[in-house]
Design a protein around this motif. Sequence first.
Motif, PDB file in Angstrom:
ATOM      1  N   SER A   1      -6.476  -7.951  -4.217  1.00  0.00           N
ATOM      2  CA  SER A   1      -7.878  -8.105  -4.577  1.00  0.00           C
ATOM      3  C   SER A   1      -8.369  -6.831  -5.252  1.00  0.00           C
ATOM      4  CB  SER A   1      -8.711  -8.384  -3.330  1.00  0.00           C
ATOM      5  OG  SER A   1     -10.084  -8.263  -3.596  1.00  0.00           O
ATOM      6  N   HIS A   2      -8.325  -5.722  -4.515  1.00  0.00           N
ATOM      7  CA  HIS A   2      -8.753  -4.451  -5.089  1.00  0.00           C
ATOM      8  C   HIS A   2      -8.157  -3.305  -4.292  1.00  0.00           C
ATOM      9  CE1 HIS A   2     -11.710  -4.862  -1.842  1.00  0.00           C
ATOM     10  NE2 HIS A   2     -11.861  -3.547  -1.905  1.00  0.00           N
TER      11      HIS A   2
ATOM     12  N   THR B   1     -11.635  -1.062 -17.538  1.00  0.00           N
ATOM     13  CA  THR B   1     -12.982  -1.410 -17.966  1.00  0.00           C
ATOM     14  C   THR B   1     -13.948  -1.378 -16.784  1.00  0.00           C
ATOM     15  OG1 THR B   1     -12.087  -2.850 -19.673  1.00  0.00           O
ATOM     16  CG2 THR B   1     -14.380  -3.211 -19.048  1.00  0.00           C
TER      17      THR B   1
ATOM     18  N   SER C   1     -16.882  -2.580 -14.761  1.00  0.00           N
ATOM     19  CA  SER C   1     -17.676  -3.812 -14.673  1.00  0.00           C
ATOM     20  C   SER C   1     -18.960  -3.605 -13.882  1.00  0.00           C
ATOM     21  CB  SER C   1     -16.854  -4.940 -14.048  1.00  0.00           C
ATOM     22  OG  SER C   1     -16.498  -4.631 -12.712  1.00  0.00           O
TER      23      SER C   1
ATOM     24  N   TYR D   1     -16.704   0.014 -10.226  1.00  0.00           N
ATOM     25  CA  TYR D   1     -15.696  -1.039 -10.194  1.00  0.00           C
ATOM     26  C   TYR D   1     -15.043  -1.130 -11.568  1.00  0.00           C
ATOM     27  CZ  TYR D   1     -17.927  -2.422  -5.835  1.00  0.00           C
ATOM     28  OH  TYR D   1     -18.425  -2.426  -4.563  1.00  0.00           O
TER      29      TYR D   1
ATOM     30  N   ARG E   1     -12.122  -3.103 -13.834  1.00  0.00           N
ATOM     31  CA  ARG E   1     -11.325  -4.329 -13.921  1.00  0.00           C
ATOM     32  C   ARG E   1     -10.036  -4.097 -14.695  1.00  0.00           C
ATOM     33  NH1 ARG E   1     -13.031  -7.952 -10.223  1.00  0.00           N
ATOM     34  NH2 ARG E   1     -15.231  -7.575  -9.961  1.00  0.00           N
TER      35      ARG E   1
ATOM     36  N   ASP F   1     -10.084  -9.775 -17.057  1.00  0.00           N
ATOM     37  CA  ASP F   1     -11.353 -10.470 -16.912  1.00  0.00           C
ATOM     38  C   ASP F   1     -11.106 -11.940 -16.595  1.00  0.00           C
ATOM     39  OD1 ASP F   1     -14.063 -10.927 -16.840  1.00  0.00           O
ATOM     40  OD2 ASP F   1     -14.253 -11.157 -19.014  1.00  0.00           O
TER      41      ASP F   1
ATOM     42  N   ASP G   1     -10.768 -14.812 -12.810  1.00  0.00           N
ATOM     43  CA  ASP G   1     -10.805 -14.948 -11.354  1.00  0.00           C
ATOM     44  C   ASP G   1      -9.527 -14.399 -10.753  1.00  0.00           C
ATOM     45  OD1 ASP G   1     -13.256 -16.140 -11.544  1.00  0.00           O
ATOM     46  OD2 ASP G   1     -12.515 -18.181 -11.260  1.00  0.00           O
TER      47      ASP G   1
ATOM     48  N   ALA H   1      -8.439 -11.503 -10.652  1.00  0.00           N
ATOM     49  CA  ALA H   1      -7.861 -10.322 -11.295  1.00  0.00           C
ATOM     50  C   ALA H   1      -8.080  -9.120 -10.379  1.00  0.00           C
ATOM     51  CB  ALA H   1      -8.512 -10.068 -12.653  1.00  0.00           C
ATOM     52  N   SER H   2      -7.059  -8.326 -10.221  1.00  0.00           N
ATOM     53  CA  SER H   2      -7.161  -7.133  -9.388  1.00  0.00           C
ATOM     54  C   SER H   2      -8.135  -6.144 -10.021  1.00  0.00           C
ATOM     55  CB  SER H   2      -5.790  -6.471  -9.255  1.00  0.00           C
ATOM     56  OG  SER H   2      -4.872  -7.358  -8.667  1.00  0.00           O
ATOM     57  N   PHE H   3      -8.780  -5.353  -9.159  1.00  0.00           N
ATOM     58  CA  PHE H   3      -9.676  -4.317  -9.661  1.00  0.00           C
ATOM     59  C   PHE H   3      -9.586  -3.093  -8.773  1.00  0.00           C
ATOM     60  CE2 PHE H   3     -12.204  -6.956  -6.838  1.00  0.00           C
ATOM     61  CZ  PHE H   3     -12.996  -6.085  -6.126  1.00  0.00           C
TER      62      PHE H   3
END
Length: 157
Positions: free
Chosen positions: A9-10, A32, A34, A58, A60, A63, A65, A67-69
């Motif tokens: 997830s992150h 990027t 976000s 945060y 990204r 871009d 659903d 996508a890891s961040f």
Amino acid sequence: MSANIRAVSHIAVGVRDMASALRFYRDFLGLTVSLDQHERRGRERGDGSAQSGRRAVYLRLADHDDASFLVLDQQLDHEAEGGPRNLFDAGFHHVAFWADGLDALVAAAPGAGVTIVHGPTWEDSASWGECSGHLIRTVIFRDPDGNLVQVDSRRDG
């Protein structure tokens, strides 16, 4: 019943100096932003400032659903302590990204003031838990807070 883990997830990275961290993760690595926000915890003081809180940025990787961040987390009410970590110290010892254009990133490192800790080298894919015999190019950088950041590529250039 066990969960079906699909992706990361992150990853949250504590930083001491957000400007330096952004130069590394946003400007050098190309992630990027976000969301960039101040998050308050606790009661507000009479002047409207929070008694405690953080600045959370945060970043990204893509871009879509799931996508890891990455979250850069700067605590605003206290100074972070400690020096840089070494590879394989206890806890999370590094974060790694897949990337294209790794050699261009390596070439840009000195001008960006980024330290290369290891590599770049070609290594066997067995080190990534895959079948042996495929090459992966890898390099490890040190971010401004001493965290180790690995960038891997299946292609040169």
